[in-house]
Structure formats: C-alpha cells, structure tokens
Design a protein around this motif. Structure first.
Motif, PDB file in Angstrom:
ATOM      1  N   LEU A 140      10.839  14.172 -11.900  1.00  0.00           N
ATOM      2  CA  LEU A 140       9.747  14.539 -12.815  1.00  0.00           C
ATOM      3  C   LEU A 140       9.810  13.675 -14.078  1.00  0.00           C
ATOM      4  O   LEU A 140       8.781  13.269 -14.621  1.00  0.00           O
ATOM      5  CB  LEU A 140       9.822  16.029 -13.173  1.00  0.00           C
ATOM      6  N   LEU A 141      11.031  13.376 -14.533  1.00  0.00           N
ATOM      7  CA  LEU A 141      11.173  12.534 -15.734  1.00  0.00           C
ATOM      8  C   LEU A 141      10.754  11.091 -15.442  1.00  0.00           C
ATOM      9  O   LEU A 141       9.988  10.492 -16.208  1.00  0.00           O
ATOM     10  CB  LEU A 141      12.624  12.567 -16.220  1.00  0.00           C
ATOM     11  N   ALA A 142      11.248  10.549 -14.335  1.00  0.00           N
ATOM     12  CA  ALA A 142      10.935   9.141 -14.022  1.00  0.00           C
ATOM     13  C   ALA A 142       9.456   8.964 -13.698  1.00  0.00           C
ATOM     14  O   ALA A 142       8.879   7.904 -13.938  1.00  0.00           O
ATOM     15  CB  ALA A 142      11.794   8.664 -12.848  1.00  0.00           C
ATOM     16  N   GLY A 143       8.831  10.018 -13.158  1.00  0.00           N
ATOM     17  CA  GLY A 143       7.433   9.916 -12.723  1.00  0.00           C
ATOM     18  C   GLY A 143       6.434  10.378 -13.762  1.00  0.00           C
ATOM     19  O   GLY A 143       5.255  10.547 -13.442  1.00  0.00           O
ATOM     20  N   ASP A 144       6.889  10.634 -14.987  1.00  0.00           N
ATOM     21  CA  ASP A 144       5.989  11.023 -16.099  1.00  0.00           C
ATOM     22  C   ASP A 144       5.233  12.318 -15.820  1.00  0.00           C
ATOM     23  O   ASP A 144       4.026  12.434 -16.078  1.00  0.00           O
ATOM     24  CB  ASP A 144       4.964   9.910 -16.402  1.00  0.00           C
ATOM     25  N   LEU A 161       0.473  21.871 -22.268  1.00  0.00           N
ATOM     26  CA  LEU A 161       1.132  20.914 -21.381  1.00  0.00           C
ATOM     27  C   LEU A 161       2.341  20.339 -22.112  1.00  0.00           C
ATOM     28  O   LEU A 161       2.220  19.862 -23.243  1.00  0.00           O
ATOM     29  CB  LEU A 161       0.166  19.793 -21.004  1.00  0.00           C
ATOM     30  N   ILE A 162       3.488  20.421 -21.459  1.00  0.00           N
ATOM     31  CA  ILE A 162       4.725  19.931 -22.081  1.00  0.00           C
ATOM     32  C   ILE A 162       5.224  18.742 -21.254  1.00  0.00           C
ATOM     33  O   ILE A 162       5.543  18.909 -20.068  1.00  0.00           O
ATOM     34  CB  ILE A 162       5.818  21.032 -22.073  1.00  0.00           C
ATOM     35  N   PRO A 163       5.295  17.537 -21.862  1.00  0.00           N
ATOM     36  CA  PRO A 163       5.849  16.412 -21.090  1.00  0.00           C
ATOM     37  C   PRO A 163       7.263  16.754 -20.611  1.00  0.00           C
ATOM     38  O   PRO A 163       8.029  17.397 -21.355  1.00  0.00           O
ATOM     39  CB  PRO A 163       5.889  15.263 -22.103  1.00  0.00           C
ATOM     40  N   ALA A 164       7.594  16.351 -19.385  1.00  0.00           N
ATOM     41  CA  ALA A 164       8.931  16.656 -18.854  1.00  0.00           C
ATOM     42  C   ALA A 164      10.015  16.196 -19.826  1.00  0.00           C
ATOM     43  O   ALA A 164      11.047  16.851 -19.981  1.00  0.00           O
ATOM     44  CB  ALA A 164       9.115  16.005 -17.489  1.00  0.00           C
ATOM     45  N   SER A 170      22.524  15.848 -13.473  1.00  0.00           N
ATOM     46  CA  SER A 170      23.887  16.345 -13.295  1.00  0.00           C
ATOM     47  C   SER A 170      24.927  15.415 -13.940  1.00  0.00           C
ATOM     48  O   SER A 170      26.033  15.268 -13.425  1.00  0.00           O
ATOM     49  CB  SER A 170      24.196  16.491 -11.798  1.00  0.00           C
ATOM     50  N   ALA A 171      24.542  14.813 -15.038  1.00  0.00           N
ATOM     51  CA  ALA A 171      25.447  13.853 -15.679  1.00  0.00           C
ATOM     52  C   ALA A 171      25.339  13.931 -17.198  1.00  0.00           C
ATOM     53  O   ALA A 171      25.730  12.996 -17.903  1.00  0.00           O
ATOM     54  CB  ALA A 171      25.115  12.442 -15.209  1.00  0.00           C
ATOM     55  N   ALA A 172      24.804  15.042 -17.698  1.00  0.00           N
ATOM     56  CA  ALA A 172      24.622  15.251 -19.148  1.00  0.00           C
ATOM     57  C   ALA A 172      24.214  16.719 -19.306  1.00  0.00           C
ATOM     58  O   ALA A 172      23.907  17.386 -18.318  1.00  0.00           O
ATOM     59  CB  ALA A 172      23.518  14.327 -19.673  1.00  0.00           C
ATOM     60  N   PRO A 173      24.189  17.248 -20.528  1.00  0.00           N
ATOM     61  CA  PRO A 173      23.795  18.659 -20.686  1.00  0.00           C
ATOM     62  C   PRO A 173      22.396  18.942 -20.156  1.00  0.00           C
ATOM     63  O   PRO A 173      22.082  20.059 -19.762  1.00  0.00           O
ATOM     64  CB  PRO A 173      23.853  18.873 -22.206  1.00  0.00           C
ATOM     65  N   THR A 174      21.543  17.939 -20.169  1.00  0.00           N
ATOM     66  CA  THR A 174      20.206  18.083 -19.585  1.00  0.00           C
ATOM     67  C   THR A 174      19.956  16.887 -18.670  1.00  0.00           C
ATOM     68  O   THR A 174      20.584  15.839 -18.830  1.00  0.00           O
ATOM     69  CB  THR A 174      19.102  18.054 -20.665  1.00  0.00           C
ATOM     70  N   PRO A 175      18.999  17.041 -17.744  1.00  0.00           N
ATOM     71  CA  PRO A 175      18.524  15.833 -17.071  1.00  0.00           C
ATOM     72  C   PRO A 175      17.933  14.929 -18.143  1.00  0.00           C
ATOM     73  O   PRO A 175      17.351  15.430 -19.106  1.00  0.00           O
ATOM     74  CB  PRO A 175      17.423  16.348 -16.139  1.00  0.00           C
ATOM     75  N   ARG A 176      18.096  13.622 -18.000  1.00  0.00           N
ATOM     76  CA  ARG A 176      17.545  12.756 -19.071  1.00  0.00           C
ATOM     77  C   ARG A 176      17.112  11.392 -18.551  1.00  0.00           C
ATOM     78  O   ARG A 176      17.620  10.917 -17.544  1.00  0.00           O
ATOM     79  CB  ARG A 176      18.551  12.593 -20.211  1.00  0.00           C
ATOM     80  N   ARG A 177      16.170  10.815 -19.274  1.00  0.00           N
ATOM     81  CA  ARG A 177      15.722   9.468 -18.920  1.00  0.00           C
ATOM     82  C   ARG A 177      16.756   8.433 -19.339  1.00  0.00           C
ATOM     83  O   ARG A 177      17.434   8.601 -20.355  1.00  0.00           O
ATOM     84  CB  ARG A 177      14.403   9.160 -19.628  1.00  0.00           C
TER      85      ARG A 177
END
Ligand SMILES: Cc1cc2nc3c(=O)[nH]c(=O)nc-3n(C[C@H](O)[C@H](O)[C@H](O)COP(=O)(O)OP(=O)(O)OC[C@H]3O[C@@H](n4cnc5c(N)ncnc54)[C@H](O)[C@@H]3O)c2cc1C
Length: 300
Positions: A131-135, A148-151, A216-223
C-alpha cells in the motif's frame, strides 16, 4: 461483553460514535486470537460482517486499465477478503494480490481483510509495504464525515494507526496499474508465517517514479524514501523509462543498501536486526530485478 450487529454502515457509524470503546470485528482473524488468548477484553464488539457496503469494490476515476498511467483506483471495501482480491483484482492490483497470496492459509485468506490488516496496523502486516509503495489511500468514516488518509500518514506506531476512536475504515483506494509491482517476504517457513521482514516495489513509469517500502523491520511499515529517490533519478537520467536496458549490478546493489538503511529493526524471536537488514537488501535487489525485467519485456 456487548455484541453489536449493525446491518448498515450508517448504523455502524452511529454505534461507533456512541460506543468508541467498541472493537470492530471483520474477519476476526486477529481479534479472535486476542480474545482467545485473553490479550484483550473489550467492553463491546462491533461486528461489521453484515454490512454489504463494506464487502464490495469498484473503480473510481481514470480508465480502470492503467496501461497509460491513468487507471484511476480500485476502492476496495474494508470487508473484502483476501481471496476476492486475489481472484478478482490480480490483473489491476498486482502487488496487493501478490501480498494477499502470502497471507496465512486459505482459511485465513477467506476471512481476513485488508481493512483488518490496516486496523491491526502490525508492523508485520503483509499488505502495508504494498500500500505504501503503490501510493494507496485509506478511507475512514464517522458520523462526522469521511476522510482520505494517505498510507504514508496512516501508520503511527507499533499497532497504532491514524483512526480516531469514532472512526471505521470503510475502504482502501489503490491506484490501478499495468506496470510491474513485486512483493516478497522472508519467513521462518514457507506458509502460515508472520514476516521476519518484507519488501514491496512498484514502478510508476507515467510519473517516472519508483515506490519502495519495508515491513516488519521498524516500529511501523515505512517507505524507503532514499532508495526510491536514488533509483527514480538513476532511471530518469539514463532515459531508462523510454528505452529500458538491464540494470547495472552497482545500481541494484546501491538500491538494496538504501532499502536496508531505511529499516530500524529489532532483535526478536523471529530474527535478529542484522539478519533483517541483510535480508532486506537481498529482497530489494531481487524484487527490483524481477520488476525491471518485466518492464523491459513490456516496453520491448
Ligand atoms: C493463523 C493466522 C495466520 C496469519 N497470517 C498472516 C499473514 O501471513 N500476514 C498477515 O499480514 N497477517 C496474518 N494474520 C493476521 C490477520 O489474518 C490479518 O491481519 C488480517 O488482515 C486481519 O483481517 P480481519 O478481517 O480478520 O481483521 P479482524 O481480526 O476482524 O480485525 C483486526 C483489527 O482491525 C480492526 N478492524 C477491523 N476492521 C476494521 C474497520 N473496518 N475499521 C476499523 N478497524 C477495523 C479490529 O478492531 C482489529 O483491531 C494471520 C492470522 C492468523 C490467525
């Protein structure tokens, strides 16, 4: 424990406004685990499964194809299960379908929803990097209205998201694309596994941009913003979008390094921080290679 069973979205939003402490339950594949293990004892459950409005998807804006870059988006109701995303939307939303195929088992994919993945907001949730990579954009509603909240603004902390207590996730809007997307995860076994780390990449040729995100590599998923910027600039400066050629190993390696630098993992039962960083750089190089080869074939 009260069990609230609205038949319509309007009723559900009214109940959530009256009872902000009510825990929504969609597929229940996270909620029931928490209840069964006594990790959570909410005063009320708000069952969303009767609400037809949450179980459909439709196309919004664009031509619904995405071949020329303006495909609009698919608005996926928060209660649409993974199985339907795989079966019905795989051609338009390749990255989300790929991530959906890796979730749990057939039973979990029949019940589990993207809305539930977003509601749980686990750093390890499989749909988040895609969802993050795909905007993508999350649609949240309350009796006060819809927003609407951007991912990129949705994940606030470990299992914390940007919803207000009276809000429900009604849908997620995912841009339609025919451009290559990839998702990969490392687990301690092949199926029914929580990601040790995960990665998604999305090519956006119409905007000459690359999306990349870690899970799964930080407190949140992130770009992985620096990796995105590096690769986008590299591809554009070498006119690769119009006349694609195989990527240099040095470019793939640098992309992998920048992706792993975007993470801030911890050591835990599933893997060490060092392993996660290493695995992410491998996943990033590998998925970029797959996506780019696919792009070269499509353009040729
Ligand atoms: C055996 C097993 C394997 C699993 N494997 C994976 C896996 O491989 N990858 C993965 O990512 N996850 C996995 N999960 C976790 C789970 O299946 C997913 O997170 C799934 O997407 C949850 O969806 P759900 O509809 O079942 O959510 P629910 O359990 O119903 O809800 C999850 C959370 O979201 C909230 N919520 C649900 N709907 C809404 C809404 N509309 N608005 C606001 N809040 C809402 C709930 O209150 C709750 O906090 C697994 C779970 C199990 C039990």
């Amino acid at each position: 424990m009260d069990f609230l069973r609205p038949d319509t979205l309007a009723e559900a939003l009214a109940l959530k406004a009256q009872r902000p402490d009510a825990v929504p339950i969609a597929g229940g594949t996270d909620v029931m685990v928490e209840l069964n293990f006594d990790h959570r004892r909410p005063a009320a459950l708000l069952d969303l499964t009767r609400i037809a409005e949450l179980r459909s998807w439709d196309l919004v804006g664009g031509d619904g194809d995405g071949g020329n870059g303006d495909g609009g988006a698919v608005r996926i109701g928060s209660g649409v299960p993974y199985t339907r995303i795989i079966d019905e939307l795989g051609d338009r939303l390749p990255g989300l379908a790929m991530a959906s195929r890796t979730v749990g088992s057939p039973q979990i994919r029949n019940r589990g929803t993207v809305g539930g993945n977003l509601g749980a907001a686990s750093p390890a949730g499989d749909t988040h990097p895609v969802l993050l990579a795909g905007d993508a954009t999350v649609e949240a509603a309350s009796t006060r209205g819809t927003r609407l909240i951007p991912a990129t603004e949705f994940y606030l902390g470990v299992k914390r998201n940007a919803l207000e207590p009276d809000e429900l996730i009604t849908a997620v809007h995912v841009p339609v694309t025919r451009a290559p997307q990839q998702f990969a995860k490392v687990g301690t076994r092949n199926a029914m596994v929580i990601a040790v780390c995960s990665f998604a990449v999305a090519l956006h040729p119409a905007r000459q941009r690359v999306g990349a995100a870690v899970g799964s590599a930080a407190p949140t998923p992130r770009r992985a913003t620096a990796a995105e910027e590096f690769l986008s600039a590299e591809l554009t400066s070498r006119n690769q979008w119009d006349s694609p050629k195989p990527l240099l190993d040095s470019v793939k390696r640098r992309f992998g390094e920048l992706v792993s630098q975007a993470a801030s993992p911890i050591d835990d039962v599933r893997g060490s921080a060092a392993y996660r960083e290493h695995a992410l750089s491998v996943l990033a190089r590998r998925t970029l290679d797959w996506a780019w080869r696919d792009y070269c074939e499509k353009v040729a």
